[in-house]
Design an enzyme around this catalytic site. Structure first.
Site, PDB file in Angstrom:
ATOM      1  N   LYS A  34       0.842  -1.207   0.000  1.00  0.00           N
ATOM      2  CA  LYS A  34       0.000   0.000   0.000  1.00  0.00           C
ATOM      3  C   LYS A  34       0.873   1.251   0.000  1.00  0.00           C
ATOM      4  O   LYS A  34       2.086   1.165   0.235  1.00  0.00           O
ATOM      5  CB  LYS A  34      -0.882  -0.023   1.249  1.00  0.00           C
ATOM      6  CG  LYS A  34      -0.063  -0.043   2.526  1.00  0.00           C
ATOM      7  CD  LYS A  34      -0.893  -0.443   3.725  1.00  0.00           C
ATOM      8  CE  LYS A  34      -0.021  -0.458   4.979  1.00  0.00           C
ATOM      9  NZ  LYS A  34      -0.728  -0.978   6.128  1.00  0.00           N
ATOM     10  N   ARG A 139      -9.558   0.850  15.744  1.00  0.00           N
ATOM     11  CA  ARG A 139      -9.508   1.671  14.537  1.00  0.00           C
ATOM     12  C   ARG A 139     -10.554   1.111  13.589  1.00  0.00           C
ATOM     13  O   ARG A 139     -11.651   1.632  13.519  1.00  0.00           O
ATOM     14  CB  ARG A 139      -8.092   1.624  13.946  1.00  0.00           C
ATOM     15  CG  ARG A 139      -7.836   2.639  12.879  1.00  0.00           C
ATOM     16  CD  ARG A 139      -6.409   2.581  12.379  1.00  0.00           C
ATOM     17  NE  ARG A 139      -6.018   1.230  11.929  1.00  0.00           N
ATOM     18  CZ  ARG A 139      -4.835   0.943  11.432  1.00  0.00           C
ATOM     19  NH1 ARG A 139      -3.903   1.868  11.328  1.00  0.00           N
ATOM     20  NH2 ARG A 139      -4.556  -0.284  11.036  1.00  0.00           N
ATOM     21  N   TYR A 262      16.446  30.066   7.591  1.00  0.00           N
ATOM     22  CA  TYR A 262      15.261  30.769   8.100  1.00  0.00           C
ATOM     23  C   TYR A 262      15.266  30.807   9.622  1.00  0.00           C
ATOM     24  O   TYR A 262      15.544  29.800  10.270  1.00  0.00           O
ATOM     25  CB  TYR A 262      13.989  30.059   7.628  1.00  0.00           C
ATOM     26  CG  TYR A 262      13.683  30.280   6.168  1.00  0.00           C
ATOM     27  CD1 TYR A 262      13.369  31.546   5.683  1.00  0.00           C
ATOM     28  CD2 TYR A 262      13.699  29.209   5.282  1.00  0.00           C
ATOM     29  CE1 TYR A 262      13.080  31.739   4.338  1.00  0.00           C
ATOM     30  CE2 TYR A 262      13.408  29.388   3.938  1.00  0.00           C
ATOM     31  CZ  TYR A 262      13.099  30.656   3.473  1.00  0.00           C
ATOM     32  OH  TYR A 262      12.817  30.847   2.155  1.00  0.00           O
ATOM     33  N   MET A 310      12.438  24.514   1.631  1.00  0.00           N
ATOM     34  CA  MET A 310      11.665  23.745   0.654  1.00  0.00           C
ATOM     35  C   MET A 310      12.573  22.947  -0.285  1.00  0.00           C
ATOM     36  O   MET A 310      12.301  21.789  -0.595  1.00  0.00           O
ATOM     37  CB  MET A 310      10.776  24.685  -0.165  1.00  0.00           C
ATOM     38  CG  MET A 310       9.867  23.944  -1.136  1.00  0.00           C
ATOM     39  SD  MET A 310       8.910  25.074  -2.156  1.00  0.00           S
ATOM     40  CE  MET A 310       7.739  25.703  -0.969  1.00  0.00           C
TER      41      MET A 310
HETATM   42  C1  LIG Z   1       0.103  -1.937   6.643  1.00  0.00           C
HETATM   43  C2  LIG Z   1      -0.450  -3.150   7.244  1.00  0.00           C
HETATM   44  C3  LIG Z   1       0.398  -4.217   7.598  1.00  0.00           C
HETATM   45  C4  LIG Z   1       1.901  -4.135   7.526  1.00  0.00           C
HETATM   46  O1  LIG Z   1       2.378  -3.487   8.685  1.00  0.00           O
HETATM   47  P1  LIG Z   1       3.932  -3.291   8.974  1.00  0.00           P
HETATM   48  O2  LIG Z   1       3.973  -2.718  10.339  1.00  0.00           O
HETATM   49  O3  LIG Z   1       4.429  -2.336   7.951  1.00  0.00           O
HETATM   50  O4  LIG Z   1       4.562  -4.627   8.859  1.00  0.00           O
HETATM   51  C5  LIG Z   1      -0.202  -5.364   8.071  1.00  0.00           C
HETATM   52  N1  LIG Z   1      -1.546  -5.449   8.205  1.00  0.00           N
HETATM   53  C6  LIG Z   1      -2.368  -4.435   7.917  1.00  0.00           C
HETATM   54  C7  LIG Z   1      -3.828  -4.588   8.104  1.00  0.00           C
HETATM   55  C8  LIG Z   1      -1.854  -3.263   7.435  1.00  0.00           C
HETATM   56  O5  LIG Z   1      -2.677  -2.245   7.153  1.00  0.00           O
END
Ligand SMILES: *Cc1c(COP(=O)(O)O)cnc(C)c1O
Length: 369
Positions: A34, A139, A262, A310
């Site tokens: 992802k 969550r 800055y 930046m």
């Molecule tokens: C992103 C995700 C993972 C992977 O988590 P890591 O901490 O990067 O290994 C596993 N399960 C779910 C549901 C996730 O959203």
């Protein structure tokens, strides 16, 4: 010379998947790709991780992107769908959709009862789904006490095939927390002998042998970063995949007391050299990285001096006598763990890796098997 370049070491990516296999032999692996494969390139990473059993994305759109690239492996959509229209896009795509909320079950029901007669034929493939249980992350997920009812409902739907049950750990990166044990205890009664199961993210995989059941779901470890505060990737047998590099575009001799950048957030404590490197928050380098955040200049450790701009950062060159315009500057990766930079900047490696902007050029190395 151009601006910042992220070199992606595909050999290291492959190595880290072997490491997963070593830790969970014989277990199917869904690789979390992802968020553009944690910033490493969605399609490029998928193509290298061909040995995985499935790809894990957060959203339907990410799955569709993989399909548009011609990738046909099973894709687990970790947030599932969120509307009827999105569900329609999932039809026949080979997605495994995570159901984490009863509203999704209602949408499946509606889809099956209303949409089906109009545009589905008998032999249309069912929606393959997993059910996600909230064992304490709070969550997304169905509460454990509602899991039985939800499973029964999903099993009744004619066009739905429930294949597995999963949960996600909130504190697995903290070795001293017993919260993970509590979550495992809550999960146990929800497990159904007819369903596949999945628990382990990277931290679980590395640290909690009993979570390595069913499907494992590594993310960050594939990219060569440790999920723990007290170990490096090397300690965990992992190799950094991304090395973010730029170069010095100016070197100045400044006087004691001179202000840099800055707000004058750095004042030279003595006469000294300051280097200016071509990278900034416009490239995704964290603006809140403070004075002292480590970088490598010509392979030697140096430190940020002054606020991140930046397009540029300024670097204390007191220890790097040979530094000159064109010198290589590594922000993280080989020789400088991203975890260390993340800690200095008050964030986590995940965030640094996945938020580089389109201005950074990507180079993929080690493509041949
Ligand atoms: C992103 C995700 C993972 C992977 O988590 P890591 O901490 O990067 O290994 C596993 N399960 C779910 C549901 C996730 O959203």
């Amino acid at each position: 010379m151009t601006g910042p370049v992220a070199r992606i070491n595909l050999e290291a990516l492959r190595h880290n998947l072997y490491r997963v296999r070593e830790l969970a032999p014989g277990r199917p692996v869904v690789v979390a790709i992802k968020a553009n494969a944690y910033g490493h390139g969605l399609v490029e990473s998928a193509q290298v991780l061909v040995d995985a059993d499935a790809y894990g994305v957060a959203r339907v759109e990410e799955g569709l992107q993989l399909r548009r690239a011609g990738i046909s492996k099973t894709i687990m959509v970790l947030e599932g769908f969120s509307s009827q229209a999105e569900l329609m896009l999932c039809q026949g795509r080979g997605f495994e959709l995570v159901i984490h909320d009863t509203s999704q079950i209602t949408q499946l029901e509606n889809y099956c009862s209303t949409a089906r007669p109009h545009h589905m034929t008998k032999d249309v493939s069912p929606f393959v789904v997993w059910i996600k249980i909230d064992t304490g992350m709070h969550r997304i997920g169905i509460p454990p006490e509602e899991s039985r009812e939800a499973i029964a409902k999903l099993r009744q739907l004619p066009n739905v095939k429930l294949v597995g049950i999963l949960t996600h750990m909130a504190n697995a990166d903290d070795r001293n927390s017993d919260y993970t044990q509590q979550q495992l205890q809550k999960f146990e009664p929800c497990i159904d002998p007819d369903l596949q199961v999945s628990i382990a993210n990277s931290a679980c995989l590395l640290n909690l042998p009993k979570s390595r059941v069913g499907w494992v779901r590594p993310g960050i470890m594939l990219y060569g970063a440790s999920p723990f505060k007290d170990t490096t990737a090397a300690d965990e047998g992992l190799q950094a995949v991304m090395t973010l590099r730029t170069h010095l575009i100016a070197v100045h001799e400044l006087k004691k007391g001179d202000a840099v950048g800055y707000g004058g957030a750095w004042r030279c404590p003595q006469d000294m050299k300051i280097g200016v490197a071509a990278i900034g928050y416009g490239d995704g380098y964290p603006r809140h990285a403070p004075n002292g955040t480590p970088v490598l200049v010509d392979g030697k450790r140096a430190a940020l001096a002054g606020r991140v701009s930046m397009d540029m950062i300024t670097i204390d060159l007191r220890n790097i006598s040979q530094a000159r315009v064109g010198s290589s500057v590594v922000l993280w990766g080989e020789g400088l763990p991203v975890e260390e930079v993340a800690t200095a900047a008050g964030t986590i490696s995940y965030e640094l890796l996945c938020r580089l902007t389109a201005r950074v050029k990507f180079r993929y190395e080690g493509k041949e098997q």
